[in-house]
Motif scaffolding. Structure first.
Motif, PDB file in Angstrom:
ATOM      1  N   ARG A  18       0.912  -1.247  -0.001  1.00 24.49           N
ATOM      2  CA  ARG A  18      -0.118  -0.041  -0.073  1.00 24.49           C
ATOM      3  C   ARG A  18       0.700   1.206  -0.152  1.00 24.49           C
ATOM      4  NH1 ARG A  18      -4.925  -2.307   3.234  1.00 24.49           N
ATOM      5  NH2 ARG A  18      -4.380  -4.311   3.383  1.00 24.49           N
ATOM      6  N   ASP A  72       2.476  -5.299  -9.740  1.00 22.60           N
ATOM      7  CA  ASP A  72       2.517  -5.701  -8.184  1.00 22.60           C
ATOM      8  C   ASP A  72       2.638  -7.341  -8.367  1.00 22.60           C
ATOM      9  OD1 ASP A  72       1.781  -6.853  -5.715  1.00 22.60           O
ATOM     10  OD2 ASP A  72      -0.432  -6.199  -6.035  1.00 22.60           O
ATOM     11  N   TYR A  91       3.568  -9.597  -6.340  1.00 18.97           N
ATOM     12  CA  TYR A  91       3.345  -9.811  -4.763  1.00 18.97           C
ATOM     13  C   TYR A  91       3.688 -11.188  -4.364  1.00 18.97           C
ATOM     14  CZ  TYR A  91      -1.106 -11.817  -6.041  1.00 18.97           C
ATOM     15  OH  TYR A  91      -1.845 -13.061  -6.650  1.00 18.97           O
ATOM     16  N   SER A 131       5.899  -9.577   2.342  1.00 16.61           N
ATOM     17  CA  SER A 131       4.914 -10.281   3.077  1.00 16.61           C
ATOM     18  C   SER A 131       4.755 -11.711   3.023  1.00 16.61           C
ATOM     19  CB  SER A 131       3.695  -9.425   2.814  1.00 16.61           C
ATOM     20  OG  SER A 131       3.607  -8.232   3.541  1.00 16.61           O
TER      21      SER A 131
HETATM   22  C1  LIG Z   1      -2.603  -8.555  -4.671  1.00 11.91           C
HETATM   23  C2  LIG Z   1      -1.567  -8.344  -3.629  1.00 11.91           C
HETATM   24  N1  LIG Z   1      -0.540  -7.376  -3.799  1.00 11.91           N
HETATM   25  C3  LIG Z   1       0.251  -6.998  -2.869  1.00 11.91           C
HETATM   26  C4  LIG Z   1      -0.081  -7.740  -1.500  1.00 11.91           C
HETATM   27  C5  LIG Z   1       1.146  -7.277  -0.350  1.00 11.91           C
HETATM   28  O1  LIG Z   1       0.602  -6.442   0.440  1.00 11.91           O
HETATM   29  P1  LIG Z   1       1.545  -6.101   1.474  1.00 11.91           P
HETATM   30  O2  LIG Z   1       2.841  -5.654   1.027  1.00 11.91           O
HETATM   31  O3  LIG Z   1       0.926  -4.878   2.118  1.00 11.91           O
HETATM   32  O4  LIG Z   1       1.697  -7.010   2.602  1.00 11.91           O
HETATM   33  C6  LIG Z   1      -0.774  -8.626  -1.290  1.00 11.91           C
HETATM   34  C7  LIG Z   1      -1.012  -9.339   0.224  1.00 11.91           C
HETATM   35  O5  LIG Z   1      -1.705 -10.059   0.289  1.00 11.91           O
HETATM   36  C8  LIG Z   1      -1.697  -9.022  -2.309  1.00 11.91           C
HETATM   37  O6  LIG Z   1      -2.680  -9.862  -2.237  1.00 11.91           O
END
Ligand SMILES: Cc1ncc(COP(=O)(O)O)c(C=O)c1O
Length: 480
Positions: free
Chosen positions: A190, A289, A291, A321
């Motif tokens: 975020r 993204d 992730y 994460s």
């Molecule tokens: C689609 C997506 N993007 C990014 C993230 C990572 O987010 P963060 O770095 O805020 O934990 C997640 C985590 O669940 C996700 O599902």
């Protein structure tokens, strides 16, 4: 320490103008804090001397209040260890607990009671398999070696050795070639997206987002005054032509090309090229993204979209994460070289940076060769756990379930086509039973029609547990 702070905070609003004696006000505020569940049985309270000095009242005033609280059983003295909220305080004195009991159980409550992470929780790595001993060793080493300089403000763009370690990792594992100065460490996805939006966009700008997608993406964009335009996703990823039709003048697109969140599809090469071509032509940006791009169970991980980005239109957003653990609250952005100065300024204006020691430990973990080993282990483990959950669901539901497995990711989608209830209702029932399944339909816009239950498999530790969960789910869904 923390409890002492809590008690003091509860007492800050002492009113010297009323006729109620100060000791009575202090007594009343402690009672209220206990009854509202701000202070719990066993919590230590500040010594009479410290609190007197903090509040600017006499020590005798505090002692009178404490004696009253002790007399009524709210406090007890632990000798040398100080004064605590009575550990034996009857539960009924806590108003919060009373309220809880009176309320009908809600799905949120059932989940909260399950302790983290609730079974089938999405997006959480295998917390039982994290190399905690090694992590503790690396952390202790860093903490012991910390100099006064390490305790000063860090670089808001990130700790230099971590930026270098990330750049090296991306070059080798994700095919992303960048200089460490292009890497900006953030507090997670975020924060990365907010940093990108703040640096590159203006209020009111349109941004393509995937439909269905990851809800925080839209939330962050909207809170930044941007217009999120949902663009459908098919088997090849975001349908670029639909984006052009809906909002040709969009300034940015946010995509999850490795494993679309939540459908799990990988963006095809043709679509990747189409998206890059649109961005170059429209002078728009793409946020990739990535992730959980590391978790692919059939074949090697796909190279990142950023690796094809000849015109520097892609901002790559990574997160620790999934590959380490979410409590770290660390992510990063790779910015085009030409934007480094703008990102550095925005990082400087918008944050104090992330904790230095945490960044140093992550850098040590990456540079010490532990990171690829950990990822390899997790990849094997998740493939196994995914298989275990699929087998248990098939055994329990037979042909009443249709499981949508993609080549990677950390969750699966189970579809119960014969059920007449909406997936939101099925998820609600599962959640009441403590199973954190999420409805697919809620990830999409009003026009999105697909339904199913999203289930994280990474923390399903054994076949027996998987079987137990599947049976519980069957009961929760009202199937015999
Ligand atoms: C689609 C997506 N993007 C990014 C993230 C990572 O987010 P963060 O770095 O805020 O934990 C997640 C985590 O669940 C996700 O599902």
């Amino acid at each position: 320490m923390i409890q002492e702070k809590k008690s003091a905070t509860a007492l800050l609003a002492i009113d010297r103008a009323t006729s109620t004696p100060l000791y009575r006000q202090i007594y009343a505020r402690f009672r209220a804090a206990i009854e509202q569940g701000v202070l719990h049985p066993g919590d230590r309270v500040a010594s009479a001397r410290d609190l007197a000095s903090e509040l600017g009242v006499s020590r005798g005033t505090i002692e009178t209040a404490y004696n009253l609280l002790m007399g009524e059983g709210y406090f007890s003295s632990q000798g040398q260890a100080g004064t605590v909220v009575s550990p034996s305080l009857p539960a009924q004195r806590s108003a919060r607990r009373e309220r809880r009991r009176a309320d009908a159980p809600t799905d949120r409550q059932a989940l909260a009671d399950a302790r983290p992470p609730p079974p089938l929780q999405l997006g959480i790595p295998a917390l039982d398999a994290f190399p905690r001993k090694l992590w503790a060793r690396l952390t202790a080493r860093r903490a012991r070696a910390a100099t006064p300089a390490d305790m000063f403000y860090g670089d808001p763009s990130g700790y230099a050795p971590l930026r270098a370690a990330i750049a090296a990792y991306l070059a080798v594992s994700r095919g992303v070639s960048c200089h460490p100065s292009q890497v900006f460490v953030t507090g997670g996805y975020r924060a990365s997206l907010a940093l990108i939006a703040h640096t590159l966009l203006d209020k009111g700008d349109a941004v393509w987002v995937e439909d269905p997608g990851y809800p925080p993406t839209q939330e962050v964009l909207r809170s930044g005054g941007l217009r999120a335009v949902p663009v459908p996703v098919d088997d090849e990823g975001m349908v670029v032509a639909r984006g052009v039709r809906k909002a040709a003048g969009a300034r940015m697109a946010v995509v999850t090309p490795s494993h679309q969140a939540p459908l799990g599809v990988s963006m095809s090469l043709a679509r990747r090229l189409q998206l890059l071509e649109w961005a170059s032509r429209s002078k728009a940006w793409i946020v990739e993204d990535d992730y959980d791009g590391e978790y692919r169970y059939a074949g090697p991980p796909l190279p990142a979209l950023k690796s094809l980005d000849g015109n520097d239109r892609v901002l790559y957003a990574g997160s620790f994460s999934k590959v380490l653990y979410p409590g770290l609250a660390l992510g990063y952005v790779v910015a085009p070289e030409s934007l480094c100065a703008a990102f550095a300024t925005a990082a400087q204006t918008g944050s104090n940076g992330s904790p230095q020691i945490t960044q140093a430990v992550v850098a040590d973990f990456m540079r010490g060769g532990y990171f690829p080993r950990h990822l390899k282990k997790m990849r094997l483990l998740y493939a196994r756990r995914r298989g275990i959950l699929v087998a248990a669901l098939l055994k329990t539901f037979g042909d009443e379930v249709r499981i949508d497995l993609k080549s990677g990711g950390m969750h699966l989608i189970a579809r119960f086509d014969e059920r007449t209830e909406r997936d939101t209702e099925l998820a609600r029932r599962a959640q009441l039973a403590g199973l954190n399944c999420q409805p697919l339909s809620e990830r999409g816009s009003a026009g999105f029609r697909d339904e199913g239950l999203l289930m994280g498999f990474t923390n399903v530790a054994s076949s027996a547990q998987a079987q137990q969960l599947a049976v519980k789910l069957r009961k929760a869904l009202g199937l015999r």
